[in-house]
Design a protein around this motif. Sequence first.
Motif, PDB file in Angstrom:
ATOM      1  N   TYR A 274       9.064  -1.363   4.530  1.00  0.00           N
ATOM      2  CA  TYR A 274       8.790  -0.033   3.999  1.00  0.00           C
ATOM      3  C   TYR A 274       9.769   0.350   2.908  1.00  0.00           C
ATOM      4  CZ  TYR A 274       6.350   0.205   8.490  1.00  0.00           C
ATOM      5  OH  TYR A 274       5.549  -0.044   9.569  1.00  0.00           O
ATOM      6  N   LEU A 275       9.297   1.237   2.057  1.00  0.00           N
ATOM      7  CA  LEU A 275      10.165   1.898   1.092  1.00  0.00           C
ATOM      8  C   LEU A 275       9.798   3.379   1.115  1.00  0.00           C
ATOM      9  CD1 LEU A 275      12.420   1.452  -1.027  1.00  0.00           C
ATOM     10  CD2 LEU A 275      10.604   1.449  -2.757  1.00  0.00           C
ATOM     11  N   GLN A 276      10.665   4.174   1.730  1.00  0.00           N
ATOM     12  CA  GLN A 276      10.475   5.626   1.741  1.00  0.00           C
ATOM     13  C   GLN A 276      11.098   6.186   0.479  1.00  0.00           C
ATOM     14  OE1 GLN A 276       8.904   7.715   4.058  1.00  0.00           O
ATOM     15  NE2 GLN A 276       9.286   9.288   2.504  1.00  0.00           N
ATOM     16  N   MET A 277      10.294   6.912  -0.279  1.00  0.00           N
ATOM     17  CA  MET A 277      10.756   7.448  -1.555  1.00  0.00           C
ATOM     18  C   MET A 277      10.663   8.965  -1.529  1.00  0.00           C
ATOM     19  SD  MET A 277       9.014   4.693  -4.160  1.00  0.00           S
ATOM     20  CE  MET A 277       7.369   5.328  -3.909  1.00  0.00           C
TER      21      MET A 277
ATOM     22  N   PRO B 238       9.746  11.640 -12.544  1.00  0.00           N
ATOM     23  CA  PRO B 238       8.812  10.952 -13.457  1.00  0.00           C
ATOM     24  C   PRO B 238       9.285   9.544 -13.826  1.00  0.00           C
ATOM     25  CG  PRO B 238       9.038  13.237 -14.088  1.00  0.00           C
ATOM     26  CD  PRO B 238      10.031  13.010 -12.990  1.00  0.00           C
ATOM     27  N   GLU B 239      10.570   9.357 -13.924  1.00  0.00           N
ATOM     28  CA  GLU B 239      11.097   8.036 -14.287  1.00  0.00           C
ATOM     29  C   GLU B 239      10.945   7.003 -13.174  1.00  0.00           C
ATOM     30  OE1 GLU B 239      12.675  10.986 -14.552  1.00  0.00           O
ATOM     31  OE2 GLU B 239      14.828  10.802 -14.073  1.00  0.00           O
ATOM     32  N   ASP B 240      10.493   7.429 -12.004  1.00  0.00           N
ATOM     33  CA  ASP B 240      10.189   6.477 -10.930  1.00  0.00           C
ATOM     34  C   ASP B 240       8.786   5.876 -11.089  1.00  0.00           C
ATOM     35  OD1 ASP B 240      11.825   8.737  -8.699  1.00  0.00           O
ATOM     36  OD2 ASP B 240      12.635   6.856  -9.494  1.00  0.00           O
ATOM     37  N   THR B 241       8.038   6.377 -12.042  1.00  0.00           N
ATOM     38  CA  THR B 241       6.691   5.867 -12.276  1.00  0.00           C
ATOM     39  C   THR B 241       6.722   4.393 -12.654  1.00  0.00           C
ATOM     40  OG1 THR B 241       5.827   8.028 -12.946  1.00  0.00           O
ATOM     41  CG2 THR B 241       4.639   6.080 -13.736  1.00  0.00           C
ATOM     42  N   ALA B 242       5.984   3.595 -11.897  1.00  0.00           N
ATOM     43  CA  ALA B 242       5.983   2.144 -12.118  1.00  0.00           C
ATOM     44  C   ALA B 242       5.030   1.505 -11.118  1.00  0.00           C
ATOM     45  CB  ALA B 242       7.385   1.564 -11.924  1.00  0.00           C
ATOM     46  N   VAL B 243       4.784   0.224 -11.309  1.00  0.00           N
ATOM     47  CA  VAL B 243       4.139  -0.583 -10.282  1.00  0.00           C
ATOM     48  C   VAL B 243       5.251  -1.137  -9.391  1.00  0.00           C
ATOM     49  CG1 VAL B 243       2.702  -2.576  -9.756  1.00  0.00           C
ATOM     50  CG2 VAL B 243       2.215  -1.175 -11.786  1.00  0.00           C
TER      51      VAL B 243
ATOM     52  N   SER C 269       0.853  -1.184   0.000  1.00  0.00           N
ATOM     53  CA  SER C 269       0.000   0.000   0.000  1.00  0.00           C
ATOM     54  C   SER C 269       0.886   1.229   0.000  1.00  0.00           C
ATOM     55  CB  SER C 269      -0.926   0.013   1.227  1.00  0.00           C
ATOM     56  OG  SER C 269      -0.156   0.070   2.421  1.00  0.00           O
ATOM     57  N   GLY C 270       0.253   2.382  -0.204  1.00  0.00           N
ATOM     58  CA  GLY C 270       0.979   3.632  -0.132  1.00  0.00           C
ATOM     59  C   GLY C 270       1.289   4.276  -1.466  1.00  0.00           C
ATOM     60  N   GLY C 271       0.966   3.593  -2.544  1.00  0.00           N
ATOM     61  CA  GLY C 271       1.201   4.190  -3.852  1.00  0.00           C
ATOM     62  C   GLY C 271       0.204   5.296  -4.141  1.00  0.00           C
ATOM     63  N   GLY C 272       0.427   5.974  -5.262  1.00  0.00           N
ATOM     64  CA  GLY C 272      -0.483   7.039  -5.647  1.00  0.00           C
ATOM     65  C   GLY C 272       0.155   7.968  -6.648  1.00  0.00           C
ATOM     66  N   LEU C 273      -0.497   9.102  -6.838  1.00  0.00           N
ATOM     67  CA  LEU C 273      -0.024  10.131  -7.749  1.00  0.00           C
ATOM     68  C   LEU C 273       0.673  11.219  -6.934  1.00  0.00           C
ATOM     69  CD1 LEU C 273       0.057  11.562 -10.530  1.00  0.00           C
ATOM     70  CD2 LEU C 273      -2.208  12.509  -9.967  1.00  0.00           C
ATOM     71  N   VAL C 274       1.888  11.575  -7.350  1.00  0.00           N
ATOM     72  CA  VAL C 274       2.650  12.585  -6.644  1.00  0.00           C
ATOM     73  C   VAL C 274       3.381  13.444  -7.665  1.00  0.00           C
ATOM     74  CG1 VAL C 274       4.664  11.078  -6.360  1.00  0.00           C
ATOM     75  CG2 VAL C 274       4.288  12.959  -4.747  1.00  0.00           C
TER      76      VAL C 274
ATOM     77  N   GLN D 128       0.681   0.997  -7.513  1.00  0.00           N
ATOM     78  CA  GLN D 128       1.061   1.926  -8.588  1.00  0.00           C
ATOM     79  C   GLN D 128       1.602   3.225  -8.012  1.00  0.00           C
ATOM     80  OE1 GLN D 128       0.814   1.647 -12.161  1.00  0.00           O
ATOM     81  NE2 GLN D 128       2.002   3.548 -12.062  1.00  0.00           N
ATOM     82  N   VAL D 129       2.735   3.632  -8.525  1.00  0.00           N
ATOM     83  CA  VAL D 129       3.308   4.938  -8.199  1.00  0.00           C
ATOM     84  C   VAL D 129       3.404   5.727  -9.495  1.00  0.00           C
ATOM     85  CG1 VAL D 129       5.369   6.168  -7.423  1.00  0.00           C
ATOM     86  CG2 VAL D 129       4.587   4.123  -6.194  1.00  0.00           C
ATOM     87  N   THR D 130       2.794   6.899  -9.498  1.00  0.00           N
ATOM     88  CA  THR D 130       2.831   7.768 -10.673  1.00  0.00           C
ATOM     89  C   THR D 130       3.376   9.118 -10.256  1.00  0.00           C
ATOM     90  OG1 THR D 130       0.919   6.647 -11.638  1.00  0.00           O
ATOM     91  CG2 THR D 130       1.501   8.805 -12.541  1.00  0.00           C
ATOM     92  N   VAL D 131       4.445   9.523 -10.913  1.00  0.00           N
ATOM     93  CA  VAL D 131       5.074  10.815 -10.626  1.00  0.00           C
ATOM     94  C   VAL D 131       4.852  11.711 -11.837  1.00  0.00           C
ATOM     95  CG1 VAL D 131       7.165  12.012  -9.917  1.00  0.00           C
ATOM     96  CG2 VAL D 131       6.807   9.619  -9.249  1.00  0.00           C
ATOM     97  N   SER D 132       4.037  12.717 -11.639  1.00  0.00           N
ATOM     98  CA  SER D 132       3.662  13.572 -12.763  1.00  0.00           C
ATOM     99  C   SER D 132       3.155  14.907 -12.245  1.00  0.00           C
ATOM    100  CB  SER D 132       2.581  12.902 -13.605  1.00  0.00           C
ATOM    101  OG  SER D 132       2.122  13.770 -14.623  1.00  0.00           O
ATOM    102  N   SER D 133       3.401  15.959 -13.042  1.00  0.00           N
ATOM    103  CA  SER D 133       2.873  17.270 -12.686  1.00  0.00           C
ATOM    104  C   SER D 133       1.537  17.515 -13.374  1.00  0.00           C
ATOM    105  CB  SER D 133       3.879  18.360 -13.059  1.00  0.00           C
ATOM    106  OG  SER D 133       4.230  18.260 -14.421  1.00  0.00           O
TER     107      SER D 133
END
Length: 122
Positions: free
Chosen positions: A79-82, A87-92, A7-12, A117-122
């Motif tokens: 845990y994985l603190q990121m 944007p290149e970190d975007t991935a499952v 858990s903990g993924g999302g759009l950032v 899913q982790v999505t890094v986007s503005s």
Amino acid sequence: QVQLVESGGGLVQPGGSLRLSCVASGTIFRTLTVTWYRQAPGKQRDLVASITSAGISNYEDSVKGRFTISRDDAKNTFYLQMNSLKPEDTAVYYCNADVRAYSFLPTSRPYWGQGTQVTVSS
């Protein structure tokens, strides 16, 4: 049998932070090495970071200094603190844990979570 739930993924936004969690449940005597992987669309699944039962961690070069892997064995949670996300970190992101089920059996086996899913986007 062991289940792993991430858990903990999302759009950032770029430069932001997320903390992923991986909770293990089931028949667990000891969790050995825990590894986070990620898989971007159309690409292979790659190792991001790992941590041994002794707390020794290892990181893929592109995340060194930005990501931190940790574990709380009392809670069977990893845990994985990121930080400083790009944007290149975007991935499952997937959690993998090597679990020893019983004290009387020296063998272990790996288990996978379903991914977050982790999505890094503005």
